[in-house]
Write an enzyme that holds these catalytic residues in place. Structure first.
Site, PDB file in Angstrom:
ATOM      1  N   SER A 100       0.823  -1.213   0.000  1.00 15.28           N
ATOM      2  CA  SER A 100       0.000   0.000   0.000  1.00 15.28           C
ATOM      3  C   SER A 100       0.861   1.269   0.000  1.00 15.28           C
ATOM      4  O   SER A 100       1.642   1.453  -0.913  1.00 15.28           O
ATOM      5  CB  SER A 100      -0.957  -0.051   1.182  1.00 15.28           C
ATOM      6  OG  SER A 100      -1.923   0.943   1.063  1.00 15.28           O
ATOM      7  N   ASP A 240      -2.119   6.483  -3.845  1.00 13.15           N
ATOM      8  CA  ASP A 240      -1.022   5.733  -3.233  1.00 13.15           C
ATOM      9  C   ASP A 240      -0.649   4.591  -4.192  1.00 13.15           C
ATOM     10  O   ASP A 240      -1.319   4.413  -5.214  1.00 13.15           O
ATOM     11  CB  ASP A 240      -1.397   5.282  -1.803  1.00 13.15           C
ATOM     12  CG  ASP A 240      -2.450   4.195  -1.778  1.00 13.15           C
ATOM     13  OD1 ASP A 240      -3.247   4.122  -2.736  1.00 13.15           O
ATOM     14  OD2 ASP A 240      -2.485   3.417  -0.813  1.00 13.15           O
ATOM     15  N   ASP A 242      -1.057   1.443  -4.476  1.00  9.60           N
ATOM     16  CA  ASP A 242      -2.025   0.424  -4.913  1.00  9.60           C
ATOM     17  C   ASP A 242      -3.373   1.044  -5.271  1.00  9.60           C
ATOM     18  O   ASP A 242      -4.347   0.329  -5.526  1.00  9.60           O
ATOM     19  CB  ASP A 242      -2.161  -0.724  -3.910  1.00  9.60           C
ATOM     20  CG  ASP A 242      -2.822  -0.312  -2.612  1.00  9.60           C
ATOM     21  OD1 ASP A 242      -2.619   0.839  -2.182  1.00  9.60           O
ATOM     22  OD2 ASP A 242      -3.554  -1.135  -2.023  1.00  9.60           O
ATOM     23  N   ASP A 244      -5.857   2.615  -3.885  1.00  8.15           N
ATOM     24  CA  ASP A 244      -7.156   2.596  -3.200  1.00  8.15           C
ATOM     25  C   ASP A 244      -7.437   3.933  -2.516  1.00  8.15           C
ATOM     26  O   ASP A 244      -8.578   4.245  -2.211  1.00  8.15           O
ATOM     27  CB  ASP A 244      -7.296   1.413  -2.221  1.00  8.15           C
ATOM     28  CG  ASP A 244      -6.202   1.344  -1.172  1.00  8.15           C
ATOM     29  OD1 ASP A 244      -5.227   2.117  -1.259  1.00  8.15           O
ATOM     30  OD2 ASP A 244      -6.302   0.481  -0.279  1.00  8.15           O
TER      31      ASP A 244
HETATM   32 MG    MG Z   1      -3.378   1.618  -0.351  1.00  8.78          MG
END
Ligand code: MG
Length: 445
Positions: A100, A240, A242, A244
């Site tokens: 993440s 970020d 990834d 999300d």
């Molecule tokens: Mg993330």
């Protein structure tokens, strides 16, 4: 195995430093355990862009295949896209290879089920993970790895179907996008182009080399702020690695803070839908002002907790103050691409700037910090705080939250590290700082 530090293990997965405490062996074991837990159902996997991704991608696939699981590999893909594809593929679950917002030296494995984890399922999975004697299948029962190249298209179409594309297109928005060279680097410009935006790409190379601190906090978005001004753009978006979480920079080149991603999108959604909203305990009070407190249900921190509650009560919307918005009409996970779609729709419908839309929401100052603190002393600290603030409204769902008329304080132990997370929100910076000094004195005394 000689590990320098223990792995960070939580309900949402494991995270560690590559080659130190996160090794290929652990990823193989993780894959084997997940495949065994799912009793041979299909598993979707994908990774963010970090340079260690192939180590863990191959290791996880080996583990899954060895216990007879069919693997759908999406390659580099945002976490929300991978989650969406679990349903699309009718898979039993998915594994996301990502740490993440952690820096490049980290990586991690997050697991997702078709139906979300609860603590009992988590225990069941971990018992299998810790049991080294996992049964392999013989060669006749091995299943293949399949590649699905339609994931981006499916995800983008879901979002396009949820907004008014001609209306947004008409605005010809100029957007600067900073994907941190992460998993949002390819799919997000596609989405923006489909919405008729002129896209200025910063850090959209898919290289996995993070040229800024990957957490999309205001202090990490200087390059984006400058570019929004230089290009005279309508808005800047930051993700970020990834993809999300979503942060916004206003047309004035000001990073408005991740709490406002959820606040603005919530305000827009409430124009269209009526019902309950679920957020975590540390999310800004702006949501109570926007939705009215009685419509806001708060949970422990963590996407999984928010999602479980949303499903339980049939919430119309949810998310976390870290820039994670969850639209149950699309899927139950934090999704920066949904956030982008809604924000552009909101700008287009209202014909206003981000600065103007923000002025319609009462603003607070929120401080999010942490202090190192030994785990064994936490219960006694919480009882001290409980006694000190006994005349205030106290919530003990996740650490301790002291809810007062003009401000609130949330103190909770990290699940993975010997630290206390402290979140304070008040009307302005001075007030927040004053409260923090008071709390710090108690904690360190
Ligand atoms: Mg993330």
């Amino acid at each position: 195995m000689n590990l320098t530090k223990p792995l960070m293990i939580s309900m949402s997965g494991i995270r560690g430093i590559v080659g130190e405490n996160l090794t290929p062996e652990i990823a193989v074991q993780f894959g084997k355990a997940f495949g065994t837990y799912l009793k041979n159902k299909k598993v979707v996997i994908g990774t963010d862009t970090r340079t260690s991704r192939e180590i863990f991608e191959n290791a996880v696939i080996s583990g899954l295949l060895s216990v007879g699981v069919e693997v759908i590999n999406l390659g580099i893909c945002p976490t929300p896209t991978i989650q969406l594809m679990i349903n699309e593929e009718k898979a039993g679950g998915g594994i996301v290879i990502s740490a993440s917002h952690n820096p490049s030296e980290w990586n991690g494995l997050k697991w997702y089920l078709e139906k979300n984890f609860n603590s009992q399922e988590f225990k069941k999975f971990f018992n299998i993970f810790n049991n080294k004697k996992i049964k392999y299948v013989n060669w006749k029962n091995l299943k293949p790895v399949k590649i699905n190249q339609n994931a981006f298209k499916i995800h983008i179409n879901k979002i396009l179907n949820s907004v008014n594309v001609p209306l947004i297109k008409k605005k010809n928005f100029k957007v600067v996008l900073d994907s941190c060279n992460g998993a949002g680097s390819i799919i997000t410009p596609f989405l923006l182009e489909k919405l008729g935006c002129e896209v200025i790409k910063l850090n959209c190379s898919n290289s996995g080399l993070f040229v800024r601190n990957p957490e999309p906090l205001p202090q990490n978005l200087k390059q984006l702020c400058r570019s929004v001004l230089d290009f005279n753009a309508n808005i800047g978006f930051a993700q970020d690695p990834d993809a999300d979480r979503l942060a916004i920079v206003s047309e004035q080149g000001i990073p408005i803070g991740e709490e406002n991603t959820l606040a603005l999108t919530t305000k827009y959604i409430l124009k269209k839908r009526k019902g309950k909203i679920v957020v975590n305990l540390s999310t800004s009070r702006m949501i109570d002002d926007i939705a009215m407190k009685k419509n806001v249900i708060r949970t422990k921190i963590g996407e999984n907790n928010v999602v479980l509650k949303m499903k339980e009560i049939g919430a119309i919307w949810g998310g976390e103050g870290n820039g994670g918005v969850i639209d149950p009409l699309i899927h139950y996970c934090r999704d920066s691409l949904i956030g982008i779609g809604i924000i552009l729709q909101y700008l287009a419908e209202e014909n206003k700037t981000i600065t103007q839309l923000l002025k319609e929401i009462p603003q607070y100052y929120i401080l999010k910090t942490k202090i190192e603190y030994p785990k064994n002393k936490i219960p006694s600290l919480i009882s001290i705080l409980n006694r000190k603030y006994k005349n205030e409204k106290i919530n003990m769902l996740d650490g301790i939250k002291i809810d007062r008329e003009k401000d609130w304080i949330h103190i909770r132990p990290s699940n993975t590290e010997p630290i206390l997370r402290i979140i304070i929100e008040a009307k302005n910076k001075n007030e927040t700082q004053k409260i923090y000094n008071e709390i710090k004195k108690i904690i360190l005394s």
